[in-house]
Motif scaffolding. Structure first.
Motif, short mmCIF file in Angstrom:
data_model
loop_
_atom_site.label_atom_id
_atom_site.label_comp_id
_atom_site.label_asym_id
_atom_site.label_seq_id
_atom_site.Cartn_x
_atom_site.Cartn_y
_atom_site.Cartn_z
N PRO A 46 78.18 11.35 -13.89
CA PRO A 46 78.57 12.68 -14.35
C PRO A 46 77.84 13.17 -15.60
CG PRO A 46 80.44 11.15 -14.41
CD PRO A 46 79.27 10.40 -13.88
N LYS A 47 77.21 12.26 -16.36
CA LYS A 47 76.52 12.73 -17.58
C LYS A 47 75.32 13.61 -17.24
CE LYS A 47 73.43 8.86 -18.56
NZ LYS A 47 73.15 7.75 -19.41
N HIS A 48 74.82 13.54 -16.00
CA HIS A 48 73.70 14.39 -15.57
C HIS A 48 74.19 15.76 -15.07
CE1 HIS A 48 70.79 11.29 -16.28
NE2 HIS A 48 71.54 10.45 -15.61
N LYS A 49 75.50 15.88 -14.88
CA LYS A 49 76.15 17.16 -14.56
C LYS A 49 75.57 17.86 -13.33
CE LYS A 49 77.76 18.01 -19.25
NZ LYS A 49 78.67 16.93 -19.18
N LEU A 50 75.24 17.08 -12.30
CA LEU A 50 74.77 17.65 -11.04
C LEU A 50 75.96 18.29 -10.33
CD1 LEU A 50 72.30 17.98 -9.22
CD2 LEU A 50 72.90 15.80 -8.16
N ALA A 51 75.89 19.57 -10.05
CA ALA A 51 77.01 20.29 -9.43
C ALA A 51 77.25 19.80 -8.01
CB ALA A 51 76.72 21.79 -9.43
N LYS A 52 78.52 19.64 -7.69
CA LYS A 52 78.94 19.27 -6.34
C LYS A 52 79.95 20.31 -5.88
CE LYS A 52 78.03 14.48 -7.39
NZ LYS A 52 77.67 14.63 -8.80
N THR A 53 79.67 20.94 -4.74
CA THR A 53 80.50 22.02 -4.23
C THR A 53 81.34 21.52 -3.06
OG1 THR A 53 78.78 23.61 -4.84
CG2 THR A 53 80.45 24.36 -3.26
N TYR A 54 82.64 21.80 -3.15
CA TYR A 54 83.59 21.35 -2.13
C TYR A 54 84.31 22.53 -1.52
CZ TYR A 54 83.00 16.82 -4.39
OH TYR A 54 82.46 15.68 -4.91
N TRP A 55 84.60 22.42 -0.23
CA TRP A 55 85.52 23.33 0.44
C TRP A 55 86.81 22.56 0.61
CZ3 TRP A 55 81.60 24.57 4.86
CH2 TRP A 55 80.63 25.46 4.39
N VAL A 56 87.91 23.12 0.11
CA VAL A 56 89.19 22.42 0.10
C VAL A 56 90.24 23.30 0.77
CG1 VAL A 56 90.89 21.27 -1.36
CG2 VAL A 56 88.50 21.40 -2.11
N GLN A 57 90.83 22.78 1.85
CA GLN A 57 91.95 23.45 2.49
C GLN A 57 93.22 22.91 1.87
OE1 GLN A 57 92.62 22.61 6.65
NE2 GLN A 57 93.65 24.56 6.98
N VAL A 58 94.03 23.81 1.33
CA VAL A 58 95.27 23.39 0.67
C VAL A 58 96.48 23.95 1.41
CG1 VAL A 58 94.22 23.14 -1.61
CG2 VAL A 58 95.24 25.34 -0.96
N GLU A 59 97.60 23.26 1.22
CA GLU A 59 98.86 23.71 1.79
C GLU A 59 99.44 24.75 0.85
OE1 GLU A 59 101.69 20.86 3.84
OE2 GLU A 59 102.67 21.19 1.89
N GLY A 60 99.74 25.92 1.40
CA GLY A 60 100.26 27.02 0.58
C GLY A 60 99.14 27.97 0.20
N ALA A 118 77.94 20.82 -0.80
CA ALA A 118 76.63 20.75 -1.46
C ALA A 118 76.64 19.75 -2.61
CB ALA A 118 76.23 22.12 -1.99
N VAL A 119 75.46 19.18 -2.84
CA VAL A 119 75.18 18.37 -4.03
C VAL A 119 73.92 18.98 -4.61
CG1 VAL A 119 74.57 16.12 -4.96
CG2 VAL A 119 76.22 16.28 -3.07
N GLY A 120 74.05 19.63 -5.77
CA GLY A 120 72.90 20.35 -6.32
C GLY A 120 72.44 21.40 -5.31
N ALA A 121 71.13 21.40 -5.02
CA ALA A 121 70.55 22.38 -4.08
C ALA A 121 70.63 21.93 -2.63
CB ALA A 121 69.10 22.63 -4.47
N ALA A 122 71.06 20.71 -2.37
CA ALA A 122 71.17 20.21 -0.99
C ALA A 122 72.50 20.63 -0.40
CB ALA A 122 71.05 18.69 -0.98
N THR A 123 72.48 21.12 0.84
CA THR A 123 73.71 21.58 1.49
C THR A 123 73.85 20.98 2.89
OG1 THR A 123 72.79 23.52 2.62
CG2 THR A 123 73.46 23.81 0.29
N LEU A 124 75.01 21.20 3.46
CA LEU A 124 75.31 20.79 4.83
C LEU A 124 74.68 21.71 5.88
CD1 LEU A 124 79.13 20.01 4.90
CD2 LEU A 124 77.25 18.42 5.21
N GLU A 125 74.10 22.79 5.45
CA GLU A 125 73.60 23.81 6.37
C GLU A 125 72.83 23.17 7.54
OE1 GLU A 125 73.92 27.49 7.54
OE2 GLU A 125 74.53 26.95 5.53
N GLY A 126 73.30 23.44 8.76
CA GLY A 126 72.61 22.97 9.96
C GLY A 126 72.91 21.53 10.36
N LEU A 127 73.80 20.84 9.63
CA LEU A 127 74.12 19.45 9.95
C LEU A 127 75.51 19.35 10.58
CD1 LEU A 127 72.97 17.38 6.82
CD2 LEU A 127 71.97 17.36 9.11
N ALA A 128 75.57 18.91 11.82
CA ALA A 128 76.86 18.65 12.48
C ALA A 128 77.39 17.31 11.97
CB ALA A 128 76.66 18.62 13.99
N PRO A 129 78.67 17.05 12.11
CA PRO A 129 79.21 15.76 11.68
C PRO A 129 78.44 14.60 12.32
CG PRO A 129 80.99 17.25 12.22
CD PRO A 129 79.72 17.93 12.65
#
Length: 192
Positions: A64-78, A161-172
């Motif tokens: 975490p000291k390098h502070k690379l952004a990580k983007t999450y999609w979170v489905q929440v209840e409510g 996403a992690v930094g500039a890398a994304t899931l775009e175009g990747l199926a599970p």
């Protein structure tokens, strides 16, 4: 140049190559020798997992000291109100740590989202909402603890996403090589 692989980790897989108990290992998905996980995802979380053959790059992505952004999609209840979102943005205090400030916004259900196996339980009387949360740290089960703390438990967690890398175009279960090094991953040296 270091090799960086992007993998869309499905639900039920550990962030390691060997299976353990009821959870599967990555070996079944990624037949690439000599690469190691850079940053972890719990078995019950899905999404972008980075792997590399470079130990120093692995440490930079995970630390975490390098502070690379990580983007999450979170489905929440409510349906969180603005006060709950602001509490997440400002940081949540626990007995053992306080989370760093983060970016949080409501989003519509992501397009082209794959069905999860097993599916999320559906309860007609309780609505759900999707949040996009961008962290620059990553403690064990942090997002799940944060959303539960403000009264909206996580039902589904996907790292987009992690930094500039994304899931775009990747199926599970799919993977591809990332076409750059750490500078490109961190968003530096990239022409826009």
């Amino acid at each position: 140049m270091a090799r960086i692989i992007l993998l869309n980790k499905p639900y039920g897989y550990l962030s390691q190559f060997t299976p353990e108990g009821r959870w599967q290992g990555l070996k079944a998905l990624l037949p690439v020798p000599g690469v190691y996980v850079a940053g972890r995802l719990d078995a019950d979380s899905e999404g972008l997992l980075l792997l590399t053959d470079d130990g120093s790059l692995q440490a930079r992505v995970a630390d975490p000291k390098h502070k690379l952004a990580k983007t999450y999609w979170v489905q929440v209840e409510g349906e969180p109100d603005e006060a709950a979102l602001e509490q997440l943005r400002c940081g949540v205090r626990y007995a053992d740590f306080t989370t760093q400030p983060c970016a949080v916004r409501r989003i519509p259900e992501p397009e082209n989202l794959w069905p999860r196996e097993p599916p999320i339980r559906f309860r007609q009387s309780i609505p759900t909402a999707w949040l996009e949360i961008v962290l620059r740290e990553g403690k064990n089960r942090q997002l799940r603890r944060m959303t539960a703390h403000v009264g909206f438990p996580t039902l589904r967690l996907i790292r987009y996403a992690v930094g500039a890398a994304t899931l775009e175009g990747l199926a599970p279960g799919d993977w591809r090589e990332f076409g750059g090094g750490y500078a490109e991953l961190a968003g530096r040296g990239v022409r826009r």
